[in-house]
Design an enzyme around this catalytic site. Sequence first.
Site, short mmCIF file in Angstrom:
data_model
loop_
_atom_site.label_atom_id
_atom_site.label_comp_id
_atom_site.label_asym_id
_atom_site.label_seq_id
_atom_site.Cartn_x
_atom_site.Cartn_y
_atom_site.Cartn_z
CE LYS A 148 -10.71 -13.99 14.24
NZ LYS A 148 -11.83 -13.34 14.91
NE ARG A 168 -13.47 -15.18 18.92
CZ ARG A 168 -13.23 -14.20 19.79
NH1 ARG A 168 -13.10 -12.98 19.37
NH2 ARG A 168 -13.12 -14.45 21.07
N GLY A 184 -13.69 -6.11 12.72
CA GLY A 184 -14.98 -5.65 13.22
C GLY A 184 -16.10 -5.61 12.21
CG MET A 221 -17.92 -10.13 8.35
SD MET A 221 -17.33 -11.49 7.39
CE MET A 221 -15.65 -11.57 7.84
NE ARG A 237 -6.41 -8.63 13.21
CZ ARG A 237 -7.68 -8.32 13.39
NH1 ARG A 237 -8.62 -9.01 12.79
NH2 ARG A 237 -8.04 -7.33 14.17
CG HIS A 272 -14.32 -2.01 15.64
ND1 HIS A 272 -15.57 -2.35 16.03
CD2 HIS A 272 -13.57 -3.12 15.74
CE1 HIS A 272 -15.59 -3.63 16.35
NE2 HIS A 272 -14.39 -4.12 16.18
CB SER A 314 5.11 9.55 -23.31
OG SER A 314 4.62 9.56 -22.00
CB THR A 334 -2.53 4.91 -19.69
OG1 THR A 334 -1.88 5.62 -18.64
CG2 THR A 334 -1.55 3.97 -20.37
CB CYS A 379 3.05 10.74 -19.04
SG CYS A 379 2.23 10.98 -20.61
CE1 TYR A 429 8.71 8.74 -19.06
CE2 TYR A 429 10.37 7.91 -20.59
CZ TYR A 429 9.27 8.72 -20.31
OH TYR A 429 8.75 9.50 -21.30
C1 PEP Z 1 -3.14 10.93 -21.05
O1 PEP Z 1 -4.04 11.01 -21.87
O2 PEP Z 1 -2.87 9.88 -20.43
C2 PEP Z 1 -2.33 12.10 -20.71
C3 PEP Z 1 -1.31 12.01 -19.90
O3 PEP Z 1 -2.73 13.29 -21.22
P1 PEP Z 1 -3.92 14.16 -20.61
O4 PEP Z 1 -4.31 13.54 -19.33
O5 PEP Z 1 -3.39 15.53 -20.44
O6 PEP Z 1 -4.95 14.05 -21.68
#
Ligand code: PEP
Length: 889
Positions: free
Chosen positions: A36, A106, A115, A117, A350, A468, A778, A781, A845, A865
């Site tokens: 602001k 303000r 809204g 604060m 804004r 709000h 792959s 994670t 994945c 990918y």
């Molecule tokens: C993972 O571990 O990231 C995965 C994709 O396999 P899952 O979630 O099936 O263990």
Amino acid sequence: MAKKTAKKSKPSKMVYYFGKTKTEGKGVGKDLLGGKGLNLADMTSIGLPVPPGITITTQVCADYYKGGKKLPKGLMDEVHEGVATLEKELKKKFGDNKNPLLVSVRSGAAVSMPGMMNTILNLGLTDESVVALANATNNQRFAYDAYRRLIDMFGDVVMEVDRDHFEHAFTAIKKKYNAAQDNEVPAEGLIELCSEYKAIYKKYTGEDFPQDPMKQLELAIEAVFKSWNTTRAVRYREVEGIRGLLGTAVNVQSMAYGNMGQDCGTGVAFTRNPSTGENKFYGEFLIDAQGEDVVAGIRTPQPVAEMSKWNKAVYKQLLEIKDTLEAHYKDVQDIEFTIEKGELFMLQTRNGKRTGAAAVKIACDMVKEGLIDEETALLRIPANDLTQLLLPSFTPESKKNAKVLTIGLPASPGAAVGALAFTAEEAVERSHAGEKVLLVRKETSPEDIDGMHSAVGILTSTGGMTSHAAVVARGWGRCCVAGAGEVEIDEKGRKIKVGGKTFKHSDIISIDGSTGQVMEGSVETSEPKLSGDFAKVMKWADQYRTLGVRTNADTPKDSQRARDFGAEGIGLCRTEHMFFEEDRITSMREMILAETEADRRAALAKLLPFQREDFVGIFTAMKNLPVTVRLLDPPLHEFLPHDPKAQKEMADMLGVSPAKVKSRVAALHESNPMLGHRGCRLSVTYPEILEMQVTAIVEAAIECKKNRINAMPEIMIPLVVTAAELALLRAKTEETIEKTKADKGFSGQLDILIGTMIEIPRAALTANEVAEYAEFFSFGTNDLTQMTFGYSRDDVNTFLPDYTRLEILPNDPFQSLDTSGVGQLVEMGVTKGRKGRKGLKCGICGEHGGDPASINFCHTVGLDYVSCSPFRVPIARLAAAQAAIRNGK
Ligand code: PEP
Ligand code: MG
């Protein structure tokens, strides 16, 4: 994604002036001036009519907290100096008994928090200066209206006097003077009201209302700093992922009065429609009112288009300013303005919060208008907000037959169907219990933030399109119908009355946030059609991105949907889901109970045709695109029932004793099943499971080829820890592929790639060795995060919310990739993997494959990918393009 702003070293200057005399804030930046403050300085310097004022930096707020909640030394001296300049410029004096200067105070952080604060208007009024103001303006009614607002806001914000006390007194006065609206109370009524307000103030604070304007200002500045850490503000930042800010700035701005009579007014507007994106000035204004009346939804305002009937010149000027602002900021602006005796003043601008649909349309329109280029347009659309475009709407057929109870304001689009929750707490509780609820409130206040977030939709009986509730709901893409005045809410009785009917808390109603309709019962919804501007954005995204986008899908229907959303293959087909269906689970359990290899093979032989048919369906839906099939992953106990009744049923079904089932369940019990007998370890112990699955894949591919469908399966071996483990299973897989081809008399090409998941730190650390046996990696994670942090991915809710709240972790690492820790393993896996095998194909994945911040990281470490759930495919395409633009292709 965490919104970050850099922390700057402590500046010596605490207060910046903006006005005709000088504008000091230019080039100082949002981090210190807040959004602001920066934009007020900006608008002043491009010559727009802005009431002058000062901005106290966010650093002062940080220092206030660091110093044990004390205003830093020297601050009030700088404030005095700023006020003195203001007095000179405006030829008014703070606390004067002739021509008093009044200011608004303000908040304004670097990221807008609508809204959340506190704000105080008309500061500087005292018993003496209110008389002076009445004389100077020749308007007693106005002066006392301003004074009652100050006592109310100051009492509430600074001294925490419950607003209801003021509200009750006001209602009584309105009754006494027969006034339906606030602005119909005559001057003598307001004078009486001010006396009562002061008495209320004294009763609840034990002090007189302060008669020294500088004291008022000091306390108000401190109150704004305090409001930075109220529960609702903290919660809002949590929900929005706003982190790393210094605090809030404080803007002290000279007042422009919208409440001096019928030639005055105040309003809030967007330069384009924030719900649909339509290029049409959109907003509301109230005659004879102050700004808070509009945003708080106290009176229902008029659409801004009606303004030309009231004051043509001001409307024209406002339209010109709208264009100036869009040309300057090259984005939609959300503005606040006041008209004082026919003179227009800009109080704020804004970047306007908008729905996903509006973001897409505005970006496309602005490219067409030559305001921005394609790259800017792509960067403008928050990738996650595309979810809103992928949400269902009511089917036209069912809407035709729906009973419309009333029509409110279409405040935030979408279709929501749910039972009725009457408080924020109730909405949270019932949503957590799995119920779909609509939060029904007279008007929402920022304290309702949690309930609004939990509910599938919001329905209010008062408040306009810029209340709000509407602003916050739109920001989240939450369906909202506001200002449905015919809905009578009985919060205590937990029921509403509308359209001559009563609905209790358990009854279902449907609300359409695009039309404002409130409908009886559950109205059928349908999936969205994606064309026009959405398709254009996707086309641009595909031109810019270098990352491929695949999907995680394990049914033909999901595969087809993902393909329609632009998926370029399947990155993860989890085969275990295929074993849970009614007709397969029995054979699966038979396999698990088998005591000999022969019995196991017999049970697996029953499962094979099911698997083959599933794969034929998926390969067909994904013809000409790669499909990565992951071999069985979960620990076997997940397929067995754990309660005695279900165990007995299973035993009867399989013709074995319940004791046998019980003992097998006990034998499969593991203390840490996530670290136990799962993933490729199953295939090491029971190679016949791998054989059956690989046979089914190959047979399905051959069947497709015979039907001229180009199936492109890839076989993925999960949870690998060592290269030797993969070497063994790869050999078994190759052997099975050749055997199946021979058994089927198939001599053509199949080219089935064999690869692995990188889900365990050791696999990443030895990726060069593992890559010798893998044609692709792959990154799983989900498990990689679990194993790197040592947090059980299924149980993190017990402590993780505390970690993010206390900012020990910047965010939930299962949602957004921990780039500094887990990210190192991913990067190392890619680099070492490609050293072990040139051109190794790498993807991701885990759930992170659909998270824009994580996708940005995947781009930077050179993945080929990302793979994500079908509904996130468009988000991933856009996020991948944004990553390419941000980091250079
Ligand atoms: C993972 O571990 O990231 C995965 C994709 O396999 P899952 O979630 O099936 O263990
Ligand atoms: Mg996994």
